[in-house]
Design an enzyme around this catalytic site. Structure first.
Site, PDB file in Angstrom:
ATOM      1  N   GLN A 182      28.602   3.427 -38.521  1.00  0.00           N
ATOM      2  CA  GLN A 182      28.161   2.276 -39.325  1.00  0.00           C
ATOM      3  C   GLN A 182      29.258   1.225 -39.459  1.00  0.00           C
ATOM      4  OE1 GLN A 182      25.176   1.553 -40.665  1.00  0.00           O
ATOM      5  NE2 GLN A 182      24.134   3.463 -40.218  1.00  0.00           N
ATOM      6  N   SER A 202      28.186   4.789 -31.959  1.00  0.00           N
ATOM      7  CA  SER A 202      26.859   4.845 -31.358  1.00  0.00           C
ATOM      8  C   SER A 202      26.378   3.431 -31.046  1.00  0.00           C
ATOM      9  CB  SER A 202      25.901   5.511 -32.350  1.00  0.00           C
ATOM     10  OG  SER A 202      24.582   5.470 -31.845  1.00  0.00           O
ATOM     11  N   ALA A 203      25.927   3.212 -29.812  1.00  0.00           N
ATOM     12  CA  ALA A 203      25.551   1.858 -29.372  1.00  0.00           C
ATOM     13  C   ALA A 203      24.395   1.266 -30.172  1.00  0.00           C
ATOM     14  CB  ALA A 203      25.193   1.874 -27.891  1.00  0.00           C
ATOM     15  N   HIS A 204      23.426   2.109 -30.567  1.00  0.00           N
ATOM     16  CA  HIS A 204      22.218   1.529 -31.164  1.00  0.00           C
ATOM     17  C   HIS A 204      22.430   1.015 -32.583  1.00  0.00           C
ATOM     18  CE1 HIS A 204      20.468   4.665 -33.915  1.00  0.00           C
ATOM     19  NE2 HIS A 204      21.146   5.510 -33.159  1.00  0.00           N
ATOM     20  N   THR A 242      25.887  13.623 -15.392  1.00  0.00           N
ATOM     21  CA  THR A 242      25.914  12.367 -14.635  1.00  0.00           C
ATOM     22  C   THR A 242      25.948  11.183 -15.589  1.00  0.00           C
ATOM     23  OG1 THR A 242      24.684  13.372 -12.839  1.00  0.00           O
ATOM     24  CG2 THR A 242      24.647  10.960 -12.952  1.00  0.00           C
ATOM     25  N   CYS A 327      17.193   9.273 -42.238  1.00  0.00           N
ATOM     26  CA  CYS A 327      17.204  10.538 -41.500  1.00  0.00           C
ATOM     27  C   CYS A 327      16.636  11.695 -42.307  1.00  0.00           C
ATOM     28  CB  CYS A 327      18.620  10.868 -41.045  1.00  0.00           C
ATOM     29  SG  CYS A 327      19.343   9.531 -40.115  1.00  0.00           S
TER      30      CYS A 327
HETATM   31  C1  LIG Z   1      23.245   6.613 -36.944  1.00  0.00           C
HETATM   32  C2  LIG Z   1      24.369   7.450 -37.409  1.00  0.00           C
HETATM   33  C3  LIG Z   1      24.718   8.644 -36.761  1.00  0.00           C
HETATM   34  C4  LIG Z   1      23.894   9.210 -35.618  1.00  0.00           C
HETATM   35  O1  LIG Z   1      24.027   8.437 -34.483  1.00  0.00           O
HETATM   36  P1  LIG Z   1      23.065   8.692 -33.224  1.00  0.00           P
HETATM   37  O2  LIG Z   1      23.686   7.876 -32.152  1.00  0.00           O
HETATM   38  O3  LIG Z   1      21.735   8.186 -33.635  1.00  0.00           O
HETATM   39  O4  LIG Z   1      23.093  10.142 -32.922  1.00  0.00           O
HETATM   40  C5  LIG Z   1      25.812   9.343 -37.218  1.00  0.00           C
HETATM   41  N1  LIG Z   1      26.530   8.904 -38.256  1.00  0.00           N
HETATM   42  C6  LIG Z   1      26.231   7.768 -38.910  1.00  0.00           C
HETATM   43  C7  LIG Z   1      27.081   7.336 -40.046  1.00  0.00           C
HETATM   44  C8  LIG Z   1      25.140   7.012 -38.510  1.00  0.00           C
HETATM   45  O5  LIG Z   1      24.829   5.899 -39.175  1.00  0.00           O
END
Ligand SMILES: *Cc1c(COP(=O)(O)O)cnc(C)c1O
Length: 383
Positions: A182, A202-204, A242, A327
């Site tokens: 975050q 995390s990219a998203h 891969t 989540c």
């Molecule tokens: C979204 C999130 C994750 C999980 O990331 P993913 O790429 O969706 O597995 C872990 N920790 C925090 C603090 C997040 O906000």
């Protein structure tokens, strides 16, 4: 009708520039080859794209590109970091400290290790949602090998004093892992200033695609990280499989966009949040969860005192927002993060997370204020 998006903390849409770069890595005329194919030019081309992305992600963290390991996201990065350290020790010789407000992707691996005999401590935050360096220091024993603390909480947006905790870890010779999922793109992240050994992203969460992330693994460290996925020995043996060129180019492009600077974007989002809060505040009987702590620009976690959060969500169905943690929303349990901060069950059930981002507009914010006014007033007059 499509709702207005106020759930950037759950995930972000892929930036158009990122989507374009990814598309160029998929089809026959694109950069589709296996980056591990050393025998032909198409393989080299894919490898080049992967290494360019690695440089862009490393730059974003103030790291060396050799310290970046590709993963499927922050969940996998956290698992690799925590289990990858623990595997080097007998359970009885290893104590792990984390916090009670981590994402489940940290809490669950630590609980798993606990079930295997490792000693574990979950440190609670203050009522402001922040974890203090003192509360961490108080739990250190001569067996503490790893401390894992998130940089920015996903529910409240509260920013933890990571640099101070990093300094403590360095003084004590304890490995330090930070879940920065975050934090990236929202606050300045620098692995040296934070003195981290391991850092997950995390990219998203920063306008890249889902399904790709990275773990920063410090090179000049006594740490020997144990792989959790074995296979062809990719990523210097730390994570086989891969490499997904299009995903990696996606995270790299998202990082490159941030490397051009995100202070303007940060200020714009912060101003929009201020505008939103001003509108909500006039409704009265509302408080910000995490008040008194530094909070990430896009996060607004509000307790609407005396109102049922689920009912309020129904009243603002034109807004995509989140109640408690996204989540854990499959269960009706009150948010464990808010509970850990000392929030009552009732107040936790009255809380909503509204999160803003790159594509939020002033008009979105004004519509959100109007929706909240209407829904809150309706619920109050129905009482
Ligand atoms: C979204 C999130 C994750 C999980 O990331 P993913 O790429 O969706 O597995 C872990 N920790 C925090 C603090 C997040 O906000």
């Amino acid at each position: 009708m499509r709702p207005l998006y106020f759930d950037y903390a759950a995930t972000t849409p892929v930036d158009d520039r990122v989507a374009k770069a990814m598309t160029d890595c998929l089809t026959f005329n694109g950069n589709f080859a296996n980056p591990a194919s050393r025998s032909h030019a198409l393989g080299w081309l894919a490898e080049e794209a992967v290494e360019e992305a690695r440089n862009d992600v490393a730059d974003l963290l103030g790291a060396d590109s050799r310290e970046i390991v590709w993963t499927s996201g922050a969940t996998e990065s956290n698992n690799l970091a925590i289990k990858g350290v623990a595997d080097n020790y007998a359970p009885e010789a290893c104590h792990i400290i984390t916090t009670s407000i981590e994402h489940k992707a940290v809490i669950d691996p630590v609980k798993h290790l606990h079930s295997k005999g490792y000693q574990t401590t979950f440190v609670a935050p203050g009522s402001n949602g922040q974890v203090s360096v003192e509360s961490i220091a108080a739990e250190i024993t001569d067996k503490t090998r790893l401390i894992s603390v998130m940089a920015v909480n996903n529910e409240t947006g509260v920013i933890n004093p990571i640099a101070e905790i990093g300094k403590l870890c360095e003084q004590k010779g304890i490995f330090f892992h930070v879940d920065a999922a975050q934090a990236v793109g929202k606050i300045a992240v620098n692995v040296d200033e934070w003195k981290v050994t391991l850092l997950s992203l995390s990219a998203h969460k920063f306008y890249g695609p889902k399904g790709i992330g990275a773990l920063y693994v410090r090179r000049r460290s006594p740490l020997e990280l144990s792989a959790q996925i074995h296979g062809g020995g990719h990523e210097r043996g730390m994570r086989s499989g891969t490499l997904a060129t299009h995903q990696i180019v996606g995270i790299g492009t998202a990082a490159a966009i941030l490397n051009e600077g995100f202070s303007d974007e940060h200020d714009r989002i912060e101003a929009l949040k201020e505008r939103l809060w001003s509108g909500i505040e006039t409704l009265g009987d509302v408080i910000i969860n995490g008040k008194g702590s530094p909070i990430s620009a896009g996060h607004l976690n509000v307790c609407f005192k005396g109102l049922d959060g689920e009912a309020l969500m129904m009243g603002v169905r034109n807004l995509a927002i989140s109640s408690g943690s996204a989540c854990t929303s499959a269960t009706v349990e009150p948010s464990f993060v808010l509970k850990a901060m000392g929030c009552s069950d009732e107040d936790a059930h009255s809380s909503l997370r509204i999160s803003l981002g790159r594509f939020t507009t002033e008009s979105d914010v004004d519509q959100a204020i109007a929706s909240f006014s209407q829904a809150v007033n309706a619920l109050r007059s129905a009482k």
